[in-house]
Design a protein around this motif. Structure first.
Motif, PDB file in Angstrom:
ATOM      1  N   UNK A  81       0.875  -1.169   0.008  1.00 16.92           N
ATOM      2  CA  UNK A  81       0.036   0.081   0.009  1.00 16.92           C
ATOM      3  C   UNK A  81       0.973   1.367  -0.099  1.00 16.92           C
ATOM      4  N   UNK A  82       0.570   2.039  -0.603  1.00 17.15           N
ATOM      5  CA  UNK A  82       1.509   3.310  -0.909  1.00 17.15           C
ATOM      6  C   UNK A  82       1.401   4.131   0.424  1.00 17.15           C
ATOM      7  N   UNK A  83       0.504   4.263   1.337  1.00 19.92           N
ATOM      8  CA  UNK A  83       0.340   4.799   2.562  1.00 19.92           C
ATOM      9  C   UNK A  83      -0.629   4.263   3.621  1.00 19.92           C
ATOM     10  N   UNK A  84      -0.463   4.803   4.762  1.00 21.23           N
ATOM     11  CA  UNK A  84      -1.511   4.103   5.766  1.00 21.23           C
ATOM     12  C   UNK A  84      -2.920   4.759   5.162  1.00 21.23           C
ATOM     13  N   UNK A  85      -3.198   5.771   4.696  1.00 18.01           N
ATOM     14  CA  UNK A  85      -4.393   6.325   4.479  1.00 18.01           C
ATOM     15  C   UNK A  85      -4.997   5.301   3.412  1.00 18.01           C
ATOM     16  N   UNK A  86      -3.983   4.740   2.485  1.00 17.04           N
ATOM     17  CA  UNK A  86      -4.506   3.858   1.343  1.00 17.04           C
ATOM     18  C   UNK A  86      -4.819   2.652   2.117  1.00 17.04           C
ATOM     19  N   UNK A  87      -4.247   2.154   3.318  1.00 20.92           N
ATOM     20  CA  UNK A  87      -4.621   0.948   4.004  1.00 20.92           C
ATOM     21  C   UNK A  87      -6.075   1.008   4.731  1.00 20.92           C
ATOM     22  N   UNK A  88      -6.028   2.286   5.355  1.00 19.46           N
ATOM     23  CA  UNK A  88      -7.574   2.647   5.886  1.00 19.46           C
ATOM     24  C   UNK A  88      -8.816   2.566   4.695  1.00 19.46           C
ATOM     25  N   UNK A  89      -8.235   3.289   3.479  1.00 24.53           N
ATOM     26  CA  UNK A  89      -9.398   3.261   2.467  1.00 24.53           C
ATOM     27  C   UNK A  89      -9.823   1.771   2.057  1.00 24.53           C
ATOM     28  N   UNK A  90      -8.697   1.097   1.861  1.00 25.21           N
ATOM     29  CA  UNK A  90      -8.991  -0.184   1.245  1.00 25.21           C
ATOM     30  C   UNK A  90      -9.806  -1.017   2.078  1.00 25.21           C
ATOM     31  N   UNK A  91      -9.060  -1.341   3.283  1.00 26.33           N
ATOM     32  CA  UNK A  91      -9.936  -2.126   4.394  1.00 26.33           C
ATOM     33  C   UNK A  91     -11.279  -1.568   4.884  1.00 26.33           C
ATOM     34  N   UNK A  92     -11.371  -0.330   5.001  1.00 28.42           N
ATOM     35  CA  UNK A  92     -12.593   0.122   5.531  1.00 28.42           C
ATOM     36  C   UNK A  92     -13.723   0.438   4.492  1.00 28.42           C
ATOM     37  N   UNK A  93     -13.354   0.503   3.208  1.00 30.65           N
ATOM     38  CA  UNK A  93     -14.252   0.889   2.232  1.00 30.65           C
ATOM     39  C   UNK A  93     -14.236   0.185   0.789  1.00 30.65           C
ATOM     40  N   UNK A  94     -12.809  -0.110   0.287  1.00 33.82           N
ATOM     41  CA  UNK A  94     -12.711  -0.418  -1.070  1.00 33.82           C
ATOM     42  C   UNK A  94     -12.833  -2.070  -1.367  1.00 33.82           C
ATOM     43  N   UNK A  95     -12.275  -2.460  -0.307  1.00 34.40           N
ATOM     44  CA  UNK A  95     -12.423  -3.999  -0.144  1.00 34.40           C
ATOM     45  C   UNK A  95     -13.553  -4.869  -0.386  1.00 34.40           C
ATOM     46  N   UNK A  96     -13.749  -5.357  -1.538  1.00 32.57           N
ATOM     47  CA  UNK A  96     -14.958  -6.093  -1.859  1.00 32.57           C
ATOM     48  C   UNK A  96     -15.811  -6.831  -0.877  1.00 32.57           C
ATOM     49  N   UNK A  97     -14.871  -7.151   0.177  1.00 28.47           N
ATOM     50  CA  UNK A  97     -15.617  -8.091   1.376  1.00 28.47           C
ATOM     51  C   UNK A  97     -16.373  -6.859   2.227  1.00 28.47           C
ATOM     52  N   UNK A  98     -16.239  -5.614   2.068  1.00 31.09           N
ATOM     53  CA  UNK A  98     -16.854  -4.770   2.963  1.00 31.09           C
ATOM     54  C   UNK A  98     -18.280  -4.294   2.253  1.00 31.09           C
ATOM     55  N   UNK A  99     -19.239  -4.659   3.104  1.00 29.49           N
ATOM     56  CA  UNK A  99     -20.708  -4.610   2.511  1.00 29.49           C
ATOM     57  C   UNK A  99     -20.902  -3.025   2.634  1.00 29.49           C
ATOM     58  N   UNK A 100     -20.459  -2.437   3.812  1.00 26.22           N
ATOM     59  CA  UNK A 100     -20.985  -0.907   3.857  1.00 26.22           C
ATOM     60  C   UNK A 100     -19.389  -0.174   4.347  1.00 26.22           C
ATOM     61  N   UNK A 101     -19.054   0.844   4.071  1.00 23.84           N
ATOM     62  CA  UNK A 101     -17.974   1.570   4.945  1.00 23.84           C
ATOM     63  C   UNK A 101     -18.098   1.358   6.149  1.00 23.84           C
ATOM     64  N   UNK A 102     -16.667   0.885   6.781  1.00 25.57           N
ATOM     65  CA  UNK A 102     -16.172   0.434   8.103  1.00 25.57           C
ATOM     66  C   UNK A 102     -15.059   1.029   8.556  1.00 25.57           C
ATOM     67  N   UNK A 103     -14.921   2.198   8.810  1.00 25.23           N
ATOM     68  CA  UNK A 103     -13.525   2.881   9.406  1.00 25.23           C
ATOM     69  C   UNK A 103     -12.769   2.198  10.404  1.00 25.23           C
ATOM     70  N   UNK A 104     -13.582   1.511  11.335  1.00 27.78           N
ATOM     71  CA  UNK A 104     -13.094   0.786  12.282  1.00 27.78           C
ATOM     72  C   UNK A 104     -12.034  -0.694  11.564  1.00 27.78           C
ATOM     73  N   UNK A 105     -12.725  -0.952  10.652  1.00 21.14           N
ATOM     74  CA  UNK A 105     -11.787  -2.341   9.976  1.00 21.14           C
ATOM     75  C   UNK A 105     -10.632  -1.623   9.381  1.00 21.14           C
ATOM     76  N   UNK A 106     -10.749  -0.269   8.760  1.00 18.34           N
ATOM     77  CA  UNK A 106      -9.418   0.119   8.119  1.00 18.34           C
ATOM     78  C   UNK A 106      -8.574   0.466   9.248  1.00 18.34           C
ATOM     79  N   UNK A 107      -9.010   0.999  10.510  1.00 15.42           N
ATOM     80  CA  UNK A 107      -7.953   1.128  11.455  1.00 15.42           C
ATOM     81  C   UNK A 107      -7.337  -0.100  12.069  1.00 15.42           C
ATOM     82  N   UNK A 108      -8.342  -1.163  12.109  1.00 16.93           N
ATOM     83  CA  UNK A 108      -7.667  -2.454  12.624  1.00 16.93           C
ATOM     84  C   UNK A 108      -6.646  -2.682  11.905  1.00 16.93           C
ATOM     85  N   UNK A 109      -6.745  -2.883  10.422  1.00 19.43           N
ATOM     86  CA  UNK A 109      -5.547  -3.345   9.580  1.00 19.43           C
ATOM     87  C   UNK A 109      -4.441  -2.362   9.529  1.00 19.43           C
ATOM     88  N   UNK A 110      -4.794  -1.027   9.757  1.00 19.91           N
ATOM     89  CA  UNK A 110      -3.826  -0.125   9.651  1.00 19.91           C
ATOM     90  C   UNK A 110      -2.542  -0.536  10.779  1.00 19.91           C
TER      91      UNK A 110
END
Length: 329
Positions: free
Chosen positions: A199-228
């Motif tokens: 990932x190019x940045x931690x912000x990109x980590x947050x975005x991917x796991x919190x919103x862009x990941x196909x496994x995410x049904x609805x935006x989940x910032x906590x999931x992004x923070x967990x993986x960051x």
């Protein structure tokens, strides 16, 4: 700040544990770096009350928790075991909300966090359980209260079943006893392949796991923070601190088998707690309580699989009275 404790696992593996109690006390020595997060936010949903369910032919209920504010035996040790891909720091907010006087220690399990990640493994159920037993014995924690989330919960109840002398009480957080099946493992393989890592940045980590990941049904910032929290920076970008191949190997050791037999062998007081939107369904959770000789049940409204991480206050409200009852002399 948490204080780091270096300990040797069952087969000589180097493991890192974090003493939140000692690190939080004034004047404590030791390494003060490591897993930390901001204090939990106020205003999260409250946990529903614990419903104790007697089970088995002997109909032996768990003794009720005492009335009044949660309290437990002073200095009683609690060992916190994270789930797959997690690390000890994910427990930090919840650990600080446990009943006063407890000694809360979180372990980075093999292949995770700051602990060793042996290229050749093993990453079997036996290895994870043996590590937990070694930590309890070498840190002099027994009999200990084990609190596990997901994979860590399975490790906790297997240790409680195999070494009842080491375990005083048990908390199982959102982990199924049923087998998940081969299709689940194939889905995880595909999921790992789809990560846009590095990932190019931690912000990109947050975005991917919190919103862009196909496994995410609805935006989940906590999931992004967990993986960051489990990423590390290298020259070409941000990578997970764990090896995805090792995570698949670790997971393979439980997805093909059910674990009802070991659950039934747990003789200490045990609490099954689930998020209302988590991976452990209510019917299975209540069956787990029935199978446990001294089982109790709690659920947290609006929480998902990462219940202790996203809802630490509600989680502590569910767990605190159980611990107070189980650890009262």
């Amino acid at each position: 700040m948490a204080r780091r404790l270096d300990v040797t696992g069952a087969d000589g593996i180097r493991l890192a544990a974090w003493d939140f109690t000692a690190g939080a006390a004034a004047g404590q020595g030791g390494t003060a770096s490591g897993p930390e997060r901001a204090r939990p936010r106020p205003g999260v949903p409250r946990a529903v009350g614990i419903a104790r369910q007697p089970s088995g032919p002997e109909d032996r209920p768990t003794p009720p928790a005492p009335a009044g504010p949660p309290a437990a035996a002073s200095g009683a040790p609690v060992l916190l075991l994270h789930g797959l891909m997690g690390h000890a720091g994910h427990w930090a907010p919840a650990a600080r909300l446990l009943p006063g006087g407890l000694r809360a220690i979180a372990l980075d399990q093999r292949g995770h966090g700051a602990s060793e990640k042996p290229r050749g493994g093993p990453f079997t159920r036996e290895a994870y359980v043996a590590d937990a037993a070694a930590v309890v014995e070498r840190l002099g924690l027994g009999p200990v209260t084990l609190v596990g989330h997901s994979m860590g919960a399975l490790t906790a109840w297997q240790l409680a079943a195999e070494r009842p002398d080491l375990v005083r009480a048990l908390v199982i957080c959102d982990m199924r006893a049923s087998a998940l099946g081969a299709a689940s493992q194939r889905a995880w393989q595909d999921w790992f392949r789809g990560w846009p890592a590095p990932f190019p940045s931690l912000d990109a980590v947050h975005r991917w796991f919190g919103a862009d990941d196909p496994w995410v049904e609805t935006p989940n910032p906590a999931r992004g923070a967990f993986f960051a929290e489990v990423m590390t920076e290298r020259a070409d970008g941000w990578h997970p601190v764990f090896d995805p191949a090792q995570m698949l190997t670790s997971r393979e050791t439980w997805v093909h088998d059910a674990h009802w037999d070991s659950l039934a062998q747990v003789r200490c007081p045990a609490l099954v707690v689930r998020g209302l939107d988590g991976e452990l369904g209510r019917a299975e959770a209540q069956e787990m309580v029935r199978v446990l000789p001294h089982g109790a049940y709690a659920e947290i409204p609006d929480a998902g699989h990462l219940l202790h991480y996203t809802h630490p206050e509600a989680w502590a409200e569910a767990v605190g009275p159980f611990l107070a009852g189980a650890l009262t002399p």
